[in-house]
Enzyme design. Structure first.
Site, PDB file in Angstrom:
ATOM      1  N   LYS A  90       0.913  -1.234   0.007  1.00 39.88           N
ATOM      2  CA  LYS A  90       0.018  -0.126   0.118  1.00 39.88           C
ATOM      3  C   LYS A  90       0.882   1.259   0.046  1.00 39.88           C
ATOM      4  O   LYS A  90       0.592   2.105  -0.799  1.00 39.88           O
ATOM      5  CB  LYS A  90      -0.712   0.024   1.245  1.00 39.88           C
ATOM      6  CG  LYS A  90      -1.579   1.492   1.499  1.00 39.88           C
ATOM      7  CD  LYS A  90      -2.375   1.222   2.801  1.00 39.88           C
ATOM      8  CE  LYS A  90      -1.747   1.597   4.068  1.00 39.88           C
ATOM      9  NZ  LYS A  90      -1.494   2.947   4.380  1.00 39.88           N
ATOM     10  N   ASN A  91       1.941   1.145   0.993  1.00 42.32           N
ATOM     11  CA  ASN A  91       2.472   2.523   1.218  1.00 42.32           C
ATOM     12  C   ASN A  91       3.520   2.721   0.213  1.00 42.32           C
ATOM     13  O   ASN A  91       4.400   3.709  -0.175  1.00 42.32           O
ATOM     14  CB  ASN A  91       3.262   2.790   2.356  1.00 42.32           C
ATOM     15  CG  ASN A  91       2.235   2.899   3.502  1.00 42.32           C
ATOM     16  OD1 ASN A  91       1.117   2.992   3.371  1.00 42.32           O
ATOM     17  ND2 ASN A  91       2.447   2.623   4.831  1.00 42.32           N
TER      18      ASN A  91
ATOM     19  N   CYS B 166      -6.370  12.677  12.781  1.00 38.65           N
ATOM     20  CA  CYS B 166      -6.125  11.221  12.583  1.00 38.65           C
ATOM     21  C   CYS B 166      -5.967  10.539  13.956  1.00 38.65           C
ATOM     22  O   CYS B 166      -5.639  11.065  14.738  1.00 38.65           O
ATOM     23  CB  CYS B 166      -4.643  11.159  11.652  1.00 38.65           C
ATOM     24  SG  CYS B 166      -4.242   9.420  11.405  1.00 38.65           S
TER      25      CYS B 166
ATOM     26  N   ASP C 196       4.018   0.258  12.057  1.00 37.01           N
ATOM     27  CA  ASP C 196       2.830  -0.181  11.516  1.00 37.01           C
ATOM     28  C   ASP C 196       2.818  -1.784  11.918  1.00 37.01           C
ATOM     29  O   ASP C 196       1.772  -2.373  11.545  1.00 37.01           O
ATOM     30  CB  ASP C 196       3.175  -0.302   9.715  1.00 37.01           C
ATOM     31  CG  ASP C 196       2.880   1.433   9.549  1.00 37.01           C
ATOM     32  OD1 ASP C 196       2.549   2.149  10.117  1.00 37.01           O
ATOM     33  OD2 ASP C 196       3.180   1.493   8.246  1.00 37.01           O
TER      34      ASP C 196
ATOM     35  N   ARG D 205      -9.026  -0.731   3.883  1.00 38.50           N
ATOM     36  CA  ARG D 205      -8.338   0.256   3.356  1.00 38.50           C
ATOM     37  C   ARG D 205      -6.849   0.135   3.076  1.00 38.50           C
ATOM     38  O   ARG D 205      -6.147   0.373   1.976  1.00 38.50           O
ATOM     39  CB  ARG D 205      -7.989   1.559   4.550  1.00 38.50           C
ATOM     40  CG  ARG D 205      -9.335   2.680   4.646  1.00 38.50           C
ATOM     41  CD  ARG D 205      -8.755   3.666   5.548  1.00 38.50           C
ATOM     42  NE  ARG D 205      -7.460   4.067   5.200  1.00 38.50           N
ATOM     43  CZ  ARG D 205      -6.743   4.721   5.959  1.00 38.50           C
ATOM     44  NH1 ARG D 205      -6.840   4.886   7.219  1.00 38.50           N
ATOM     45  NH2 ARG D 205      -5.660   5.174   5.483  1.00 38.50           N
TER      46      ARG D 205
ATOM     47  N   ARG E 171      -0.139  14.326  13.107  1.00 35.45           N
ATOM     48  CA  ARG E 171       0.319  14.002  11.904  1.00 35.45           C
ATOM     49  C   ARG E 171       0.166  15.330  11.119  1.00 35.45           C
ATOM     50  O   ARG E 171      -0.373  15.662  10.157  1.00 35.45           O
ATOM     51  CB  ARG E 171      -0.377  13.173  11.403  1.00 35.45           C
ATOM     52  CG  ARG E 171      -0.440  11.729  12.006  1.00 35.45           C
ATOM     53  CD  ARG E 171      -1.071  10.537  11.312  1.00 35.45           C
ATOM     54  NE  ARG E 171      -0.082  10.160  10.187  1.00 35.45           N
ATOM     55  CZ  ARG E 171      -0.525   9.099   9.212  1.00 35.45           C
ATOM     56  NH1 ARG E 171      -1.530   8.425   9.504  1.00 35.45           N
ATOM     57  NH2 ARG E 171       0.252   8.762   8.063  1.00 35.45           N
TER      58      ARG E 171
END
Ligand code: EPU
Length: 422
Positions: free
Chosen positions: A22-23, A118, A310, A402, A123
Site C-alpha cells: 500500500k505505502n 487522525c 505499522d 483500506r 500528524r
C-alpha cells in the site's frame, strides 16, 4: 457496515501470496502525475486507499485503466489537468498530500486540502511545506487548503538542501518527486530509508530521474527537464507479510508467504525468532512455523530499519498470549495504542503510560465484540480474534479494507474460521 466474525483457536497452515505494498503504491500512483506519457504499475494491491487515490487522480483529469488480474493499472496525466485535491477526498486518506510535490513540480501550482486529524496522532505536514518552500514554492494555508505556486517569472522549482526536523516517509517521497523535475541539485538529509522510498526512487529512475543514495539517509537528486512513461512493479507489502507472520506465530501452524521479502522485515523477524517461532526465508518467500505459547518480546518502534510502528499493534496481540511480560514503546506516533482497550475487552492484561504499554502475557483470550479504530489496530484485533476462545466480532472493518488486500479470504485459505458479515 461490514464486520468480521472469527472463531478462534485454529492453527494456520498452507500458503499465502503477499500483495503489493500500500505505502509504495500510493506515492507511485502520485508519481504518474510527473509525465504526460502513460505509466503502468503492476502488482497494485486491491485496497480502498488505492481506489481513493485513483479517484483523486481521476478528479484532476488523469485517465486510468485497469488491466489483467495481476494488479495492472495504467495512468495518463494530460497537460490540461486541474491540479487540485479537494477536502472530501483528502479527509479520507492522509496520503493524498503526496500529490503536492508532483503537481508543483510539473504544473507550477497546486491546491491541496490539508489532511484533518487522525486516529493515531496529530500528524502535521509542516515539514512537507517547509521542504517545498526551500525549493522555491510559495505556499499559503487558506480556508483549509495548501495553496502553492511558483514566484512570478519562475516555471520550475529549484534544487535545495533539505534537512527535515524528523524523519518523514511521505515527506521524503514528496521531495523526491518534486526534486526529480526541479532545476538543479537537491540533497535530502535525514531522509527516510523505508523500502517503499527505494521502490519509488526506482520507479522515478525508470522514468528518467537522476537519483542516488535512496535507501540511505542522504539522497541526491539531479533534476531533469522532463520525465517519461515507464512500467513498474510495486514492491511486496512488508507490513502485510509481517501481519501474517504474527498471526501464524500467535495461532501456531506452518505457513509459507509467497512474494514476501524477508530482507525488509529484519527487525520483526528477529523478534519472532527470539519469541520462539521458526522462520526460514529465501528468494521471494518466508516460511513461519510455531507451536504452543511463544515468549513475550519487548520492543521499541523506530524508523526503518528499526521495528516498524505499522507492526506494533499486531506484535502486541502476540505478546498478549505469550509467556512473560513485555514492554512496548511507541516512538513514532503519540496516540497509537487505540487497540489496547479493545484487546483488554478480549481479556488481555495491558497497562499504558504515555508511549509505553506493559503487557502481561496470559494463557488465553476470550472472544468478544471489538471495534477497529485504525488500519493496523484492526489487524491486531483480527490476530487476537484468531487465538481467542469462542467468537470475536470485529466491527468497523472498513479500516482493514483500506490497507489489506482480501485479508479474510487469505486467512480462510490457510485455515482460519473467519467470515465477513455485511
Ligand atoms: N511529522 C511531522 N511533520 C511532518 C511530517 C511528519 O511532525 O510534516 C511527524 C508525524 O506526526 C510522525 C512522524 O513525523 O510523528 C513520522 O511521520 P511520517 O511523516 O514518517 O509518517 P507518514 O509519512 O505520514 C507513513 C506511512 C504510515 C507509517 C509512517 C511511519 C504512508 C502512506 N503512510 O506515514 O503508514 O505509519 O509512515 O512509518 O506511507 C499505515 O500504513 O498504517 C500507516 C499509518
Amino acid at each position: 457496515m461490514d464486520k468480521l466474525r472469527i472463531t478462534g483457536g485454529r492453527p494456520l497452515n498452507g500458503e499465502v501470496t503477499i500483495s503489493g505494498a500500500k505505502n509504495a503504491a500510493l506515492p507511485e500512483l502520485c508519481a504518474t502525475l510527473l509525465t504526460a506519457e502513460s505509466v503502468t504499475l503492476t502488482n497494485v494491491p486491491r485496497l480502498r486507499d488505492v481506489a481513493t487515490m485513483r479517484l483523486l487522480l481521476d478528479n484532476m483529469g488523469v485517465q486510468s485503466e485497469t488491466h489483467g488480474e495481476r494488479g495492472g493499472m495504467s495512468f495518463q496525466a494530460p497537460d490540461s489537468l486541474k491540479p487540485e485535491a479537494p477536502y472530501e477526498l483528502v479527509k479520507t486518506m492522509r496520503a493524498s498530500v503526496l500529490v503536492l510535490g508532483p503537481l508543483l513540480a510539473r504544473f507550477g501550482h497546486a491546491k491541496v486540502s490539508l489532511p484533518g486529524g487522525c486516529a493515531i496522532g496529530s500528524r502535521p505536514v509542516d515539514q512537507h511545506i517547509k521542504g517545498l518552500q526551500a525549493m522555491g514554492a510559495e505556499i499559503l494555508v487558506e480556508h483549509g487548503y495548501m495553496v502553492a505556486q511558483l514566484p512570478a517569472g519562475k516555471t520550475r522549482l529549484h534544487g535545495a538542501r533539505i534537512a527535515t526536523d524528523m524523519i518523514t516517509v511521505t515527506g521524503t517521497e514528496n521531495f523526491l518527486m518534486a526534486a526529480a523535475l526541479a532545476e538543479g541539485e537537491t540533497l535530502l538529509e535525514n531522509a527516510a530509508q523505508e523500502p517503499e522510498i527505494t521502490d519509488l526512487a526506482e520507479m522515478l529512475i525508470a522514468m528518467g530521474a537522476k537519483i542516488e543514495g535512496h535507501g540511505t539517509s542522504r539522497i541526491h537528486i539531479q533534476g531533469v527537464d522532463r520525465l517519461r512513461g515507464c512500467t513498474h512493479q510495486v514492491v511486496a507489502d512488508r507490513i502485510e507479510a509481517g501481519t501474517f507472520l504474527c498471526a501464524v506465530a500467535a495461532t501456531g501452524g506452518d505457513v509459507i508467504l509467497r512474494h514476501a521479502r524477508a530482507e525488509h522485515l529484519d527487525a520483526v523477524i528477529d523478534k519472532l525468532h527470539d519469541a520462539g517461532a521458526e522462520i526460514e526465508a529465501g528468494d521471494g518467500f518466508i516460511r513461519v512455523r510455531a507451536s504452543g505459547r511463544l515468549k513475550a518480546q519487548s520492543f521499541r518502534t523506530t524508523e526503518y530499519p528499526g521495528f516498524p510502528t505499522d507492526m506494533q499493534a499486531q506484535f502486541m496481540a502476540l505478546n498478549c498470549i505469550a509467556t512473560g511480560s513485555s514492554k512496548v514503546t511507541e516512538t513514532i506516533f503519540e496516540n497509537r495504542f487505540m487497540h489496547v482497550n479493545e484487546l483488554v475487552r478480549l481479556g488481555a492484561k495491558i497497562q499504558t503510560d504515555g508511549k509505553v504499554a506493559v503487557v502481561e502475557g496470559i494463557d488465553k483470550l476470550s472472544g468478544a465484540i471489538v471495534m477497529a479504530t485504525d488500519l493496523r489496530a484492526s489487524a491486531s484485533l483480527v490476530i487476537a480474534g484468531l487465538v481467542a476462545e469462542g467468537e470475536t466480532i470485529v466491527d468497523r472493518i472498513y479500516h482493514l479494507d483500506r490497507g489489506y488486500d482480501q485479508m479474510e479470504a487469505k486467512l480462510r485459505g490457510i485455515g482460519a474460521d473467519i467470515e465477513r458479515i455485511k
